[in-house]
Scaffold this motif. Structure first.
Motif, PDB file in Angstrom:
ATOM      1  N   VAL A 248       0.869  -1.188   0.000  1.00 46.16           N
ATOM      2  CA  VAL A 248       0.000   0.000   0.000  1.00 46.16           C
ATOM      3  C   VAL A 248       0.899   1.229   0.000  1.00 46.16           C
ATOM      4  N   THR A 249       0.731   2.088  -1.009  1.00 46.49           N
ATOM      5  CA  THR A 249       1.600   3.263  -1.103  1.00 46.49           C
ATOM      6  C   THR A 249       0.815   4.515  -0.735  1.00 46.49           C
ATOM      7  N   GLN A 250       1.471   5.681  -0.846  1.00 44.26           N
ATOM      8  CA  GLN A 250       0.753   6.916  -0.538  1.00 44.26           C
ATOM      9  C   GLN A 250      -0.111   7.350  -1.713  1.00 44.26           C
ATOM     10  N   GLU A 251      -0.004   6.634  -2.848  1.00 50.95           N
ATOM     11  CA  GLU A 251      -0.874   6.938  -3.982  1.00 50.95           C
ATOM     12  C   GLU A 251      -2.269   6.417  -3.643  1.00 50.95           C
ATOM     13  N   VAL A 252      -3.234   7.332  -3.569  1.00 49.44           N
ATOM     14  CA  VAL A 252      -4.583   6.872  -3.254  1.00 49.44           C
ATOM     15  C   VAL A 252      -5.451   6.965  -4.496  1.00 49.44           C
ATOM     16  N   HIS A 253      -6.263   5.967  -4.698  1.00 50.39           N
ATOM     17  CA  HIS A 253      -7.221   6.000  -5.796  1.00 50.39           C
ATOM     18  C   HIS A 253      -8.459   5.291  -5.290  1.00 50.39           C
ATOM     19  N   VAL A 254      -9.580   5.959  -5.349  1.00 54.53           N
ATOM     20  CA  VAL A 254     -10.826   5.328  -4.953  1.00 54.53           C
ATOM     21  C   VAL A 254     -11.543   4.984  -6.243  1.00 54.53           C
ATOM     22  N   PHE A 255     -11.931   3.722  -6.405  1.00 50.72           N
ATOM     23  CA  PHE A 255     -12.574   3.314  -7.652  1.00 50.72           C
ATOM     24  C   PHE A 255     -14.015   3.791  -7.677  1.00 50.72           C
ATOM     25  N   ALA A 256     -14.415   4.340  -8.834  1.00 53.82           N
ATOM     26  CA  ALA A 256     -15.750   4.908  -8.955  1.00 53.82           C
ATOM     27  C   ALA A 256     -16.803   3.823  -8.823  1.00 53.82           C
ATOM     28  N   GLY A 257     -17.854   4.097  -8.056  1.00 52.93           N
ATOM     29  CA  GLY A 257     -18.922   3.129  -7.850  1.00 52.93           C
ATOM     30  C   GLY A 257     -19.238   3.049  -6.361  1.00 52.93           C
ATOM     31  N   PRO A 258     -20.179   2.158  -6.002  1.00 47.17           N
ATOM     32  CA  PRO A 258     -20.493   2.006  -4.590  1.00 47.17           C
ATOM     33  C   PRO A 258     -19.250   1.583  -3.810  1.00 47.17           C
ATOM     34  N   LEU A 259     -19.152   2.064  -2.570  1.00 50.56           N
ATOM     35  CA  LEU A 259     -17.990   1.744  -1.748  1.00 50.56           C
ATOM     36  C   LEU A 259     -17.812   0.231  -1.601  1.00 50.56           C
ATOM     37  N   ALA A 260     -18.930  -0.496  -1.501  1.00 47.68           N
ATOM     38  CA  ALA A 260     -18.845  -1.954  -1.349  1.00 47.68           C
ATOM     39  C   ALA A 260     -18.127  -2.582  -2.550  1.00 47.68           C
ATOM     40  N   ASP A 261     -18.417  -2.068  -3.769  1.00 43.40           N
ATOM     41  CA  ASP A 261     -17.772  -2.622  -4.967  1.00 43.40           C
ATOM     42  C   ASP A 261     -16.274  -2.403  -4.921  1.00 43.40           C
ATOM     43  N   ASP A 262     -15.879  -1.223  -4.456  1.00 45.26           N
ATOM     44  CA  ASP A 262     -14.453  -0.917  -4.339  1.00 45.26           C
ATOM     45  C   ASP A 262     -13.788  -1.948  -3.427  1.00 45.26           C
TER      46      ASP A 262
END
Lengths: 574, 489
Positions: A419-433
């Motif tokens: 896990v790096t400091q690069e953050v990316h949240v995948f678009a869609g419901p949080l559960a899918d992520d």
């Protein structure tokens, strides 16, 4: 930077044929339908011609028959065109869908160091611009192009059938058209590319200025940034005008070709009628035929350019799709535990510019090690080598007794997660992520992972990421740690996973990290020394070498580099 | 948009002439058949061919310049709108995501100004239709009336058929954008996916969305093909009726055969302007909606900021420890004598030195400031030093490097009151202590407010504000248990 490969024109053709061949029946039926429709479209002109002849002869009842034929031909043409166009579009869309899916599959399959070497910008532009370019070509250009090309070919046949000399006369336009098409394709290709690049630059500047609006305002740089955007807009405008200029010149030259061809057909008609070889009706039909060709000719030539651009985009997609897969031999050995053993690790990204000079590391299963030291000391590189992202220039890494270089991808991911400091949240419901880390995980499991990282954010069904609910940096990093818990590897490496958050966020993340590292081996790259102090042991890296190694108490007592860092850290903490 | 009125008028006039020229082509073909081919006189043939050539020259040149002028009218208006939206977004905090603002500045601006571009074509199409209709009436009143009166219902029919299509195609575009969006999202996050071994799960998700998008698209393709086919049939049947009536008129001698050829040609020609009408109605509707969104964006009020008063003496170095920094920062940023350097300060395209000196006050010494902010160490670690190019809004640098560059930029601007928010969270302890001293030295005699919980910075402050009290860091640590809990955890 090594750009990702582009397939050669020959390979592109071969691969496309292969893709289309999967839908052979559909392709053949589509062609037959369109050919039939194009053929029927040619019936109208000679029928009108014969109506002219019948009118001259005064035969009214025969005119009605011909008229019924004109109407019937139109109906049949419509039905065939419907079938043909539907099939062509379906075929195109199916091929397009499998192309984009294969592309994404291949990108996800590429080794990480290959992606980093190529730059993620190149990949992103291929998956957005190139896919869009091909979709546009498939949706708008392809049906038009095929129809026009068919009408064009058949009309020449039809003209020649009236009298071969009409065909010859019409061909007089061809040299001008061929030269114009060549001229246009040579100019328009680079011009369109330049326009796309300029539009991309404009978009990027807008994102930079608007996205950084808070900073722009803080430094009173508003006017400067508006004029920066203005300059980019001007660059695009210049190219848009240049493109229009080229297009209008192109159509101007085609007008000349039309005039030459039409005059030639009319002259031929004049001479042939004089010689008694054809009727006035036939001469009229020939002239109408040719006049009706203006549209199809222009669209075929104009679309040549779209077809060319789409072919270039296709080559860029296929280049990635056909990249040779790295051999992933499955390892027979299973992992014993989460222990880590690194021997003689050396690494250089650029030849003769080593970042690590022989690092040895032995971490017992289940313990937590902190990597500390000044920036540029090689902490991130070491983390990446241990996670199997890069292959070390020399030296070996064993996790759970198995060499990382011998692990297939599945084993590697069970062994280690980075896990790096690069953050990316995948678009869609949080559960899918979260389910990306563990497909099929139930809501309970997802909730307990979120609870473990101290989640106070929105609920599981909230749409997050691009275009959705914007998470704070701290929340995004909590999501990353929750994913780590769900992925449940033997070894977890956190590379400055708490650095981006502000000071209050850092504390939330620290306890989240602690929860994520429970029951597994952990390696933590950290600036906040409370994290180091809590670790089982500490490794101090400096200029690519391990300079100190021991527990917090040992290193503080030793009075070396770590002791100095600790002194600075705890100086004003009471 | 109205600033382009002159250009729009010129473009319209030229395109009208072009349409007239196009309409004249079938007429001239008929004339050549009548006057030359039927009569067999070479001189007439040459004369009418020369007229045909002249017509081509006129229509070609008019189209060329009309289109160019129309394009310029469109892009110039586009430029104004883009800059208006940008100016608004930069002027004050706005309640819209950057992506939405950029989309208004690009897509909506283009759709709005597309009206400038299509308007001349619409006017020209109208005139073209009128010219063709007049020519037809001149050929024969009954035939002309048939065509002129027959086309509007035809037009209506085609429009009616295309309406459900437009609705569906926008739904399809959304679905397609969905597939494209998910692909981009996954590719952007590919490092994270690979980091947690989520390649298969991600691909499965993408395939599902791609297939959904495909199904939606296939649905529209049938509608599209149906529309094209219907246009063919309607046009063909109409042409047949024209031929029926025209043929009878020609047979009875009311019109010549050449006139019949012209009439058939004109009936075909009319389809062009009619199609243009349909496209223009759609473009106008889209333009109106987009113009509304632009007006709304430009007219958006700033996000309200509470006025904030912090008691501080001139030249003081104050630290604030707070759980809720956002209202305080917003309030301070609204004041004209204050520069707030945000925690997530963005860097801009250019080199490191470009960024550091972006807002430099002329009397400041850049080298000194960069040393104080630790940028000299950043430069040492990078291949091109201070000339290293910054990309992706600073994301090409590590967090610690970015923080130091942003800090140097803020210090070099030398504002009367400087507000910093957590300026050193991503640097190591020794560097942090050095930077804390550096800020103090550079800001000597100027007012500085730092919002932080870092003891290294708090210790340098003249005064620390915490939960309604204030004092030095050492005092608060000694006397205030809540403070200890807040900064020492």
């Amino acid at each position: 930077m090594t750009l990702l490969p582009i397939s050669s024109p020959r390979d592109t053709r071969r691969l496309m044929l292969k893709l289309v061949a999967k839908h052979k029946l559909m392709a053949v039926t589509a062609m037959v339908c369109l050919l039939g429709a194009a053929g029927l479209s040619l019936v109208t002109a000679p029928l009108l011609g014969s109506i002219v002849d019948l009118a001259v002869a005064g035969d009214v009842s025969a005119i009605t028959d011909r008229v019924l034929l004109v109407g019937g031909a139109a109906l049949a043409q419509g039905i065939l065109a419907f079938g043909g166009l539907t099939l062509v579009a379906r075929l195109g869309e199916r091929v397009l869908a499998s192309l984009r899916e294969d592309f994404v599959a291949q990108v996800l399959d590429l080794p990480l160091d290959r992606i980093e070497a190529g730059g993620s910008g190149d990949l992103t532009s291929r998956v957005t611009e190139d896919v869009a370019m091909i979709s546009q070509a498939v949706r708008t250009a392809l049906p038009d192009f095929i129809q026009s090309a068919l009408v064009l070919g058949l009309t020449l046949v039809g003209l020649a059938a009236l009298d071969w000399r009409f065909g010859v006369a019409a061909l007089l336009a061809v040299p001008i058209q061929a030269a114009t098409a060549r001229w246009y394709v040579q100019r328009s290709g680079p011009l369109y590319t330049a326009r796309r690049v300029a539009a991309g630059g404009e978009q990027q500047q807008l994102f930079e200025s608007v996205g950084g609006a808070e900073t722009v305002r803080a430094f009173r740089l508003n006017d400067e940034h508006v004029s920066l955007v203005g300059r980019k807009v001007d660059a695009t405008i210049k190219l848009i005008v240049a493109v229009t200029r080229t297009q209008t010149q192109f159509f101007g030259r085609l007008n000349a070709a039309e005039l030459v061809g039409l005059s030639a057909v009319l002259v031929a008609g004049f001479l042939l009628v004089q010689a008694g070889s054809v009727t006035i009706g036939a001469a009229s039909a020939a002239a109408l035929y040719f006049a009706n060709l203006f549209g199809p000719i222009n669209s075929v030539l104009f679309l040549l350019d779209t077809v060319q651009s789409a072919a270039a985009s296709l080559a860029r997609l296929l280049g990635v799709i056909t990249m040779s897969d790295p051999v992933a031999e499955s390892s027979a050995k299973s992992l014993v535990d989460g222990s880590v053993k690194a021997v003689g690790l050396r690494h250089s990204y650029v030849a003769d510019h080593p970042v690590l000079h022989g690092v040895d590391l032995d971490i017992p299963a289940g313990s937590t090690v902190a990597l500390v030291g000044a920036s540029g000391g090689g902490k991130t590189t070491l983390a990446k080598l241990l996670a199997g992202v890069h292959e070390p220039t020399s030296g070996t890494v064993h996790i759970g007794g198995v060499a990382v270089s011998d692990m297939d991808r599945l084993t590697l991911r069970k062994a280690v997660v980075l896990v790096t400091q690069e953050v990316h949240v995948f678009a869609g419901p949080l559960a899918d992520d979260l389910r990306l880390a563990k497909p099929g995980a139930g809501e309970e499991e997802l909730r307990s992972a979120l609870d473990a990282v101290g989640w106070r954010g929105p609920d599981l069904d909230t749409v997050v990421g691009d275009g959705g609910h914007a998470l704070t940096v701290t929340q995004a990093q909590q999501v990353a740690l929750a994913r780590l818990i769900l992925a449940d590897p033997l070894l977890a490496i956190l590379d400055e996973a708490t650095a981006e958050a502000g000071s209050s966020g850092a504390r939330v993340l620290e306890s989240a990290a602690k929860a994520a590292l429970r029951d597994r081996t952990g390696i933590v790259v950290a600036h906040r020394l409370t994290q180091a102090a809590a670790a089982d042991s500490i490794v101090v890296l400096d200029h690519g070498r391990i300079v100190e190694h021991g527990t917090h108490a040992e290193l503080v007592a030793a009075g070396g580099r770590y002791a100095r860092l600790w002194a600075a850290w705890s100086a004003h903490r009471g | 948009m109205f600033a382009q009125r002159g250009r729009i008028l010129a473009a319209s006039a030229l395109l009208v002439a072009h349409q007239a020229g196009e309409a004249a082509v079938p007429v001239l073909i008929g004339v050549v058949i009548d006057k030359a081919v039927a009569s067999g006189q070479t001189s007439r043939l040459l004369f009418w061919l020369a007229v045909l050539a002249l017509d081509f020259l006129v229509l070609s040149l008019c189209w060329r310049f009309g289109t160019r002028i129309g394009t310029v009218a469109g892009v110039q208006a586009d430029r104004r709108l883009r800059l208006a939206v940008t100016t608004r977004a930069l002027a004050g905090p706005i309640d819209m995501l950057p992506g939405a603002v950029v989309s208004v500045a690009t897509s909506d601006a283009r759709r709005t100004t597309m009206v400038n571009f299509v308007l001349p074509h619409g006017i020209a199409a109208a005139v073209g239709a009128i010219v063709a209709g007049t020519a037809l009436l001149a050929v024969s009143i009954p035939l002309g009336l048939l065509i002129v009166l027959g086309t509007p219902p035809l037009l209506l029919l085609v429009r009616l058929m295309s309406m459900p299509l437009e609705r569906r195609s926008s739904a399809q575009q959304e679905r397609a954008a969905d597939a494209a969006g998910v692909a981009t999202d996954l590719v952007r996050g590919v490092r994270i996916l690979k980091g947690i071994g989520a390649e298969r799960a991600a691909l499965a998700r993408y395939r599902r969305i791609s297939r959904e998008s495909l199904r939606a698209t296939l649905h529209t393709t049938r509608a599209e093909a149906g529309y094209s086919a219907a246009v063919i049939v309607v046009n063909g049947v109409f042409l047949a009726i024209v031929a029926l009536v025209g043929g009878r008129l020609a047979a009875s001698g009311s019109i010549t055969v050449g006139q019949l050829v012209s009439a058939a040609g004109l009936a075909v020609f009319l389809v062009g302007p009619l199609n243009t009408f349909g496209e223009i109605t759609a473009a106008l509707a889209a333009g109106r909606a987009s113009a509304g969104r632009i007006a709304e964006t430009v007219g958006q009020p700033d996000i309200a900021a509470d006025s904030v008063e912090i008691a501080m003496a001139e030249g003081e170095f104050v630290c604030v420890v707070t759980e809720e920094p956002a209202p305080l920062l917003r309030g301070l940023a609204a004041r004209s004598d204050v520069l707030v350097s945000p925690h997530h300060a963005d860097l801009f395209a250019g080199t490191i030195i470009d960024n550091v000196t972006a807002a430099a006050a002329p009397h400041m010494n850049a080298t000194e400031v960069m040393r104080a902010a630790g940028v000299d160490q950043v430069a040492d670690a990078l291949p091109d030093g201070l000339r290293t190019t910054v990309t992706e809004r600073g994301r090409s640098l590590s967090g610690g490097q970015r923080q130091r560059v942003a800090l140097a930029r803020a210090l070099l601007a030398d504002p009367p009151i400087l507000v910093l928010h957590d300026p050193t969270t991503a640097v190591d302890a020794v560097t942090e202590a050095e930077i804390a001293r550096g800020i103090r030295t550079i800001r000597d005699g100027r007012t500085t407010v730092v919002i932080t919980t870092s003891p290294a910075l708090l210790a340098e402050a003249d005064r620390v504000l915490f939960a309604g009290t204030s004092g030095t860091h050492a005092h608060l640590i000694r006397d205030n248990a809540d403070y200890r809990a807040a900064v020492l955890a």
